[in-house]
Design an enzyme around this catalytic site. Structure first.
Site, short mmCIF file in Angstrom:
data_model
loop_
_atom_site.label_atom_id
_atom_site.label_comp_id
_atom_site.label_asym_id
_atom_site.label_seq_id
_atom_site.Cartn_x
_atom_site.Cartn_y
_atom_site.Cartn_z
N TRP A 3 -1.25 -4.98 6.71
CA TRP A 3 -2.44 -4.70 5.93
C TRP A 3 -3.70 -4.98 6.75
O TRP A 3 -4.70 -4.27 6.63
CB TRP A 3 -2.44 -5.52 4.63
CG TRP A 3 -3.71 -5.32 3.87
CD1 TRP A 3 -4.69 -6.22 3.62
CD2 TRP A 3 -4.15 -4.08 3.26
NE1 TRP A 3 -5.70 -5.65 2.91
CE2 TRP A 3 -5.40 -4.33 2.67
CE3 TRP A 3 -3.60 -2.82 3.17
CZ2 TRP A 3 -6.11 -3.35 1.99
CZ3 TRP A 3 -4.32 -1.84 2.49
CH2 TRP A 3 -5.56 -2.11 1.91
N GLU A 19 -3.04 1.69 0.90
CA GLU A 19 -1.71 1.08 0.86
C GLU A 19 -0.65 2.05 1.38
O GLU A 19 0.28 1.65 2.07
CB GLU A 19 -1.35 0.61 -0.54
CG GLU A 19 -2.15 -0.57 -1.05
CD GLU A 19 -1.84 -1.90 -0.37
OE1 GLU A 19 -0.90 -1.98 0.45
OE2 GLU A 19 -2.54 -2.87 -0.68
N TYR A 43 -11.90 -9.87 2.12
CA TYR A 43 -10.96 -9.15 1.26
C TYR A 43 -10.19 -10.14 0.38
O TYR A 43 -10.09 -9.96 -0.83
CB TYR A 43 -10.01 -8.33 2.13
CG TYR A 43 -8.92 -7.65 1.34
CD1 TYR A 43 -9.21 -6.55 0.54
CD2 TYR A 43 -7.61 -8.11 1.38
CE1 TYR A 43 -8.22 -5.93 -0.21
CE2 TYR A 43 -6.62 -7.50 0.64
CZ TYR A 43 -6.93 -6.40 -0.15
OH TYR A 43 -5.95 -5.80 -0.89
#
Length: 190
Positions: free
Chosen positions: A55, A47, A25
Site C-alpha cells: 500500500w 486498492e 494517511y
C-alpha cells in the site's frame, strides 16, 4: 499537506513513521468511515492497483494516479479509449500494469451500474454491514470480504479479490482495524 511524523503517538505497527504521507494517511484517513461515492471509487481504484504490491507504494503514487486518472472521475474513466489506455501504460509515474489499467475502466462501468441499482455506491457497500463499522484486527480477509469480493466480481469488477476488498473495507472504515495500543483504536479514541 503531509504532517511530520510524530513519535509521541502510538500507531499501528504497519505505519512507517519515516514516511510522512503514510503517517498522514494512517492518522487522518485509514479507518475513517467514507460515504462519498467519488472518494469510495478513488479508494477502490487505488486498492485494485495494490494487488501484489505494498500500500505504501500505491500511496506514494497517489497524486500521479489522481492526475493520470482524471481526478478519479469514474464517469470519465468509464469512457476511456484504447488510446488513453495506451498512454496510461506509458506513464512512468503510476503503476503501469496493463491489466490493472484496463480493469479500472471495467470497474468504473460496474461502479456506475451499482450506483444506478442502489442509488449510490455508499448504499451498496455499507449495506453489507447495515451501515455499521465492524471492529477486527490481525486479519487479511474475512467472511465479509469474501462476500463483497464475490459480489463485485459477479458485477464485472476485476482485481477485487478478498484480500484487496478487505484492505478497501479497512480503508473506508467499514472495518476498523486500528491495532490495540494505537492512539486511534476504538478503546483509546474519545
Amino acid at each position: 499537506m503531509p504532517i511530520s511524523p510524530r513519535a509521541d503517538k502510538p500507531r499501528c505497527r504497519w505505519c512507517n513513521a519515516a514516511n510522512a504521507l503514510y503517517v498522514e494517511y494512517h492518522d487522518h484517513e485509514w479507518g475513517v468511515p467514507v460515504h462519498d461515492d467519488a472518494r469510495l471509487f478513488e479508494m477502490l481504484l487505488l486498492e485494485s492497483f495494490q494487488a501484489g504490491l505494498s500500500w505504501e507504494c500505491v500511496l506514494n503514487k497517489r497524486e500521479a494516479f489522481r492526475r493520470a486518472f482524471d481526478g478519479f472521475d469514474y464517469q470519465a474513466i468509464a469512457q476511456y479509449s484504447e488510446s488513453k489506455l495506451a498512454d496510461l501504460a506509458q506513464d512512468r509515474l503510476i503503476i503501469r500494469n496493463r491489466l490493472k489499467i484496463k480493469a479500472a475502466v471495467s470497474n468504473a462501468r460496474a461502479f456506475i451500474s451499482i450506483r444506478e441499482q442502489f442509488g449510490s455506491f455508499d448504499n451498496y457497500i455499507w449495506g453489507f454491514t447495515s451501515r455499521r463499522s465492524l471492529r477486527e484486527t490481525g486479519r487479511a480477509t474475512s467472511p465479509l470480504s469474501d462476500r463483497v469480493s464475490a459480489d463485485l466480481r459477479s458485477r464485472g469488477m476485476r482485481f477485487v479479490g478478498s484480500t484487496i476488498v478487505y484492505s478497501f473495507l479497512q480503508a473506508i472504515g467499514v472495518v476498523n482495524s486500528h491495532e490495540d495500543g494505537c492512539f486511534l483504536a476504538p478503546d483509546r479514541v474519545g
